[in-house]
Design a protein around this motif. Structure first.
Motif, PDB file in Angstrom:
ATOM      1  N   ASN A  45     -27.210  22.290   2.394  1.00 18.65           N
ATOM      2  CA  ASN A  45     -27.366  22.035   3.816  1.00 18.65           C
ATOM      3  C   ASN A  45     -26.026  22.101   4.537  1.00 18.65           C
ATOM      4  O   ASN A  45     -25.918  22.653   5.644  1.00 18.65           O
ATOM      5  N   LEU A  46     -24.982  21.546   3.934  1.00 16.19           N
ATOM      6  CA  LEU A  46     -23.661  21.570   4.552  1.00 16.19           C
ATOM      7  C   LEU A  46     -23.085  22.984   4.571  1.00 16.19           C
ATOM      8  O   LEU A  46     -22.352  23.350   5.507  1.00 16.19           O
ATOM      9  N   LYS A  47     -23.421  23.776   3.585  1.00  9.55           N
ATOM     10  CA  LYS A  47     -22.991  25.177   3.593  1.00  9.55           C
ATOM     11  C   LYS A  47     -23.623  25.922   4.762  1.00  9.55           C
ATOM     12  O   LYS A  47     -22.991  26.797   5.375  1.00  9.55           O
ATOM     13  N   ARG A  48     -24.851  25.565   5.090  1.00 12.82           N
ATOM     14  CA  ARG A  48     -25.521  26.199   6.237  1.00 12.82           C
ATOM     15  C   ARG A  48     -24.826  25.812   7.550  1.00 12.82           C
ATOM     16  O   ARG A  48     -24.752  26.623   8.480  1.00 12.82           O
ATOM     17  N   VAL A  49     -24.331  24.577   7.611  1.00 12.08           N
ATOM     18  CA  VAL A  49     -23.583  24.158   8.804  1.00 12.08           C
ATOM     19  C   VAL A  49     -22.299  24.982   8.934  1.00 12.08           C
ATOM     20  O   VAL A  49     -21.948  25.438  10.025  1.00 12.08           O
ATOM     21  N   LEU A  50     -21.616  25.188   7.828  1.00 18.42           N
ATOM     22  CA  LEU A  50     -20.404  26.008   7.855  1.00 18.42           C
ATOM     23  C   LEU A  50     -20.714  27.430   8.294  1.00 18.42           C
ATOM     24  O   LEU A  50     -19.979  28.019   9.102  1.00 18.42           O
ATOM     25  N   LYS A  51     -21.792  27.974   7.795  1.00 17.41           N
ATOM     26  CA  LYS A  51     -22.170  29.342   8.160  1.00 17.41           C
ATOM     27  C   LYS A  51     -22.525  29.436   9.635  1.00 17.41           C
ATOM     28  O   LYS A  51     -22.164  30.411  10.316  1.00 17.41           O
ATOM     29  N   ALA A  52     -23.226  28.423  10.160  1.00 20.05           N
ATOM     30  CA  ALA A  52     -23.636  28.436  11.568  1.00 20.05           C
ATOM     31  C   ALA A  52     -22.444  28.380  12.502  1.00 20.05           C
ATOM     32  O   ALA A  52     -22.538  28.790  13.670  1.00 20.05           O
ATOM     33  N   ASN A  53     -21.321  27.877  12.007  1.00 27.19           N
ATOM     34  CA  ASN A  53     -20.122  27.747  12.842  1.00 27.19           C
ATOM     35  C   ASN A  53     -18.983  28.649  12.377  1.00 27.19           C
ATOM     36  O   ASN A  53     -17.811  28.415  12.714  1.00 27.19           O
TER      37      ASN A  53
ATOM     38  N   TYR B  53     -18.148  16.816  21.325  1.00 27.92           N
ATOM     39  CA  TYR B  53     -18.509  18.232  21.305  1.00 27.92           C
ATOM     40  C   TYR B  53     -19.530  18.545  22.384  1.00 27.92           C
ATOM     41  O   TYR B  53     -20.074  17.642  23.038  1.00 27.92           O
ATOM     42  N   GLU B  54     -19.784  19.840  22.546  1.00 27.30           N
ATOM     43  CA  GLU B  54     -20.738  20.311  23.544  1.00 27.30           C
ATOM     44  C   GLU B  54     -22.130  19.801  23.175  1.00 27.30           C
ATOM     45  O   GLU B  54     -22.681  20.179  22.142  1.00 27.30           O
ATOM     46  N   PRO B  55     -22.748  18.941  23.993  1.00 24.67           N
ATOM     47  CA  PRO B  55     -24.009  18.303  23.594  1.00 24.67           C
ATOM     48  C   PRO B  55     -25.205  19.249  23.563  1.00 24.67           C
ATOM     49  O   PRO B  55     -26.205  18.940  22.899  1.00 24.67           O
ATOM     50  N   ASP B  56     -25.125  20.368  24.237  1.00 23.36           N
ATOM     51  CA  ASP B  56     -26.269  21.282  24.278  1.00 23.36           C
ATOM     52  C   ASP B  56     -26.379  22.155  23.033  1.00 23.36           C
ATOM     53  O   ASP B  56     -27.413  22.805  22.826  1.00 23.36           O
ATOM     54  N   MET B  57     -25.358  22.192  22.200  1.00 20.54           N
ATOM     55  CA  MET B  57     -25.369  23.064  21.023  1.00 20.54           C
ATOM     56  C   MET B  57     -25.883  22.299  19.807  1.00 20.54           C
ATOM     57  O   MET B  57     -25.185  22.114  18.808  1.00 20.54           O
ATOM     58  N   HIS B  58     -27.142  21.874  19.881  1.00 16.95           N
ATOM     59  CA  HIS B  58     -27.720  21.038  18.822  1.00 16.95           C
ATOM     60  C   HIS B  58     -27.763  21.747  17.471  1.00 16.95           C
ATOM     61  O   HIS B  58     -27.554  21.122  16.422  1.00 16.95           O
ATOM     62  N   ASP B  59     -28.071  23.034  17.471  1.00 16.42           N
ATOM     63  CA  ASP B  59     -28.283  23.751  16.214  1.00 16.42           C
ATOM     64  C   ASP B  59     -27.011  23.898  15.383  1.00 16.42           C
ATOM     65  O   ASP B  59     -27.082  24.208  14.193  1.00 16.42           O
ATOM     66  N   ARG B  60     -25.873  23.701  15.990  1.00 13.97           N
ATOM     67  CA  ARG B  60     -24.615  23.899  15.266  1.00 13.97           C
ATOM     68  C   ARG B  60     -24.208  22.685  14.413  1.00 13.97           C
ATOM     69  O   ARG B  60     -23.380  22.823  13.513  1.00 13.97           O
ATOM     70  N   SER B  61     -24.736  21.498  14.707  1.00 13.07           N
ATOM     71  CA  SER B  61     -24.303  20.271  14.007  1.00 13.07           C
ATOM     72  C   SER B  61     -22.777  20.171  14.050  1.00 13.07           C
ATOM     73  O   SER B  61     -22.093  20.069  13.022  1.00 13.07           O
ATOM     74  N   LEU B  62     -22.238  20.164  15.261  1.00 11.78           N
ATOM     75  CA  LEU B  62     -20.792  20.255  15.441  1.00 11.78           C
ATOM     76  C   LEU B  62     -20.045  19.042  14.885  1.00 11.78           C
ATOM     77  O   LEU B  62     -18.922  19.180  14.385  1.00 11.78           O
ATOM     78  N   GLY B  63     -20.638  17.861  14.960  1.00 16.71           N
ATOM     79  CA  GLY B  63     -19.984  16.691  14.388  1.00 16.71           C
ATOM     80  C   GLY B  63     -19.784  16.839  12.890  1.00 16.71           C
ATOM     81  O   GLY B  63     -18.704  16.558  12.353  1.00 16.71           O
ATOM     82  N   THR B  64     -20.834  17.311  12.206  1.00 14.98           N
ATOM     83  CA  THR B  64     -20.747  17.560  10.762  1.00 14.98           C
ATOM     84  C   THR B  64     -19.741  18.655  10.469  1.00 14.98           C
ATOM     85  O   THR B  64     -18.940  18.549   9.523  1.00 14.98           O
ATOM     86  N   PHE B  65     -19.753  19.708  11.271  1.00 20.99           N
ATOM     87  CA  PHE B  65     -18.821  20.811  11.052  1.00 20.99           C
ATOM     88  C   PHE B  65     -17.375  20.347  11.147  1.00 20.99           C
ATOM     89  O   PHE B  65     -16.523  20.755  10.346  1.00 20.99           O
TER      90      PHE B  65
END
Length: 248
Positions: free
Chosen positions: A84-92, A186-198
């Motif tokens: 799951n965390l690898k997917r967050v890295l890929k999304a960002n 972080y930008e609150p509208d970018m939910h799919d990115r999981s920016l806090g986790t990234f």
């Protein structure tokens, strides 16, 4: 007449207030000021002892009948992201973080306000002004950086910088044994990115690259949904009564 040396910390205890993490509980904090010639050394000692920094104040919970707040630090050399965390890295993968000096900007504050207005309208920071924000960023007597995240530009491989609007940001302390994430938004509208986790994943990478064994994440609170995410980053150490204890 004698006076307390400026470099010798004095500790104070707050009055009870409503706990922000668990219902029907009160919190108290012990705190001191991080100032003087030994501020960096003092900040490291206190952080390793479970304190957190806010501007020139270091604090930790000192509740009468509760020990739910537990300091957490990630073991950067051994950390391996889950699927799951690898997917967050890929999304960002299109983002690049750049470390700059801890100086505030209007662009930062605009993002900060959007974040608070969308995510923390009832929090203690909801009414922070531009001046309050500037103090949060600048008021530090330790080695502090700002990490700004923007999309990669066509010249990023050459300049090492991102391009476009500011998407996320973290105020980070650099210590001899690790990085400490003081505050991020972080930008609150970018939910799919999981920016806090990234940003946590990126800070683990940064600490490892710098040869630092730990990333300090602040407090994990069992039973608190808003703090549950910190348990995802393992192996980690948690500061218990007997000292730092490894959790896999």
């Amino acid at each position: 007449m004698t006076s307390q040396p400026r470099d010798a910390p004095q500790f104070y205890l707050t009055s009870p207030s409503t706990c922000p993490y668990l219902p029907d509980r009160e919190e108290r904090k012990v705190f001191t000021h991080i100032v003087g010639r030994r501020s960096r050394e003092l900040n490291e000692i206190l952080t390793q002892g479970g304190f957190r920094r806010s501007q020139t104040i270091a604090y930790r919970p000192a509740c009468d009948a509760c020990r739910a707040c537990v300091s957490v630090r990630v073991l950067t050399d051994e950390f391996e992201p889950s699927g799951n965390l690898k997917r967050v890295l890929k999304a960002n993968n299109d983002l690049i973080g750049v470390a700059i000096s801890n100086r505030p900007s209007s662009e930062q504050y605009s993002l900060f306000r959007r974040y608070l207005d969308a995510r923390h309208t009832d929090g203690g920071m909801a009414d922070m002004t531009v001046l309050d924000y500037s103090m949060m960023i600048e008021d530090s007597h330790v080695d502090t950086q700002v990490i700004e995240y923007r999309r990669r530009g066509i010249d990023s491989g050459i300049t090492g910088k991102g391009a476009g609007d500011l998407i996320a940001m973290c105020l980070t302390d650099v210590m001899s044994d690790g990085l400490s994430m003081v505050y991020s938004f972080y930008e609150p509208d970018m939910h799919d990115r999981s920016l806090g986790t990234f940003m946590i994943l990126d800070h683990i990478r940064r600490a490892r690259t710098m040869g630092l064994p730990y990333l300090y994440l602040g407090y994990w609170v069992e039973g608190s949904k808003k703090m549950a995410y910190k348990a995802r980053f393992k192996p980690q150490e948690r500061l218990l009564a007997q000292g730092w204890v490894r959790t896999d």
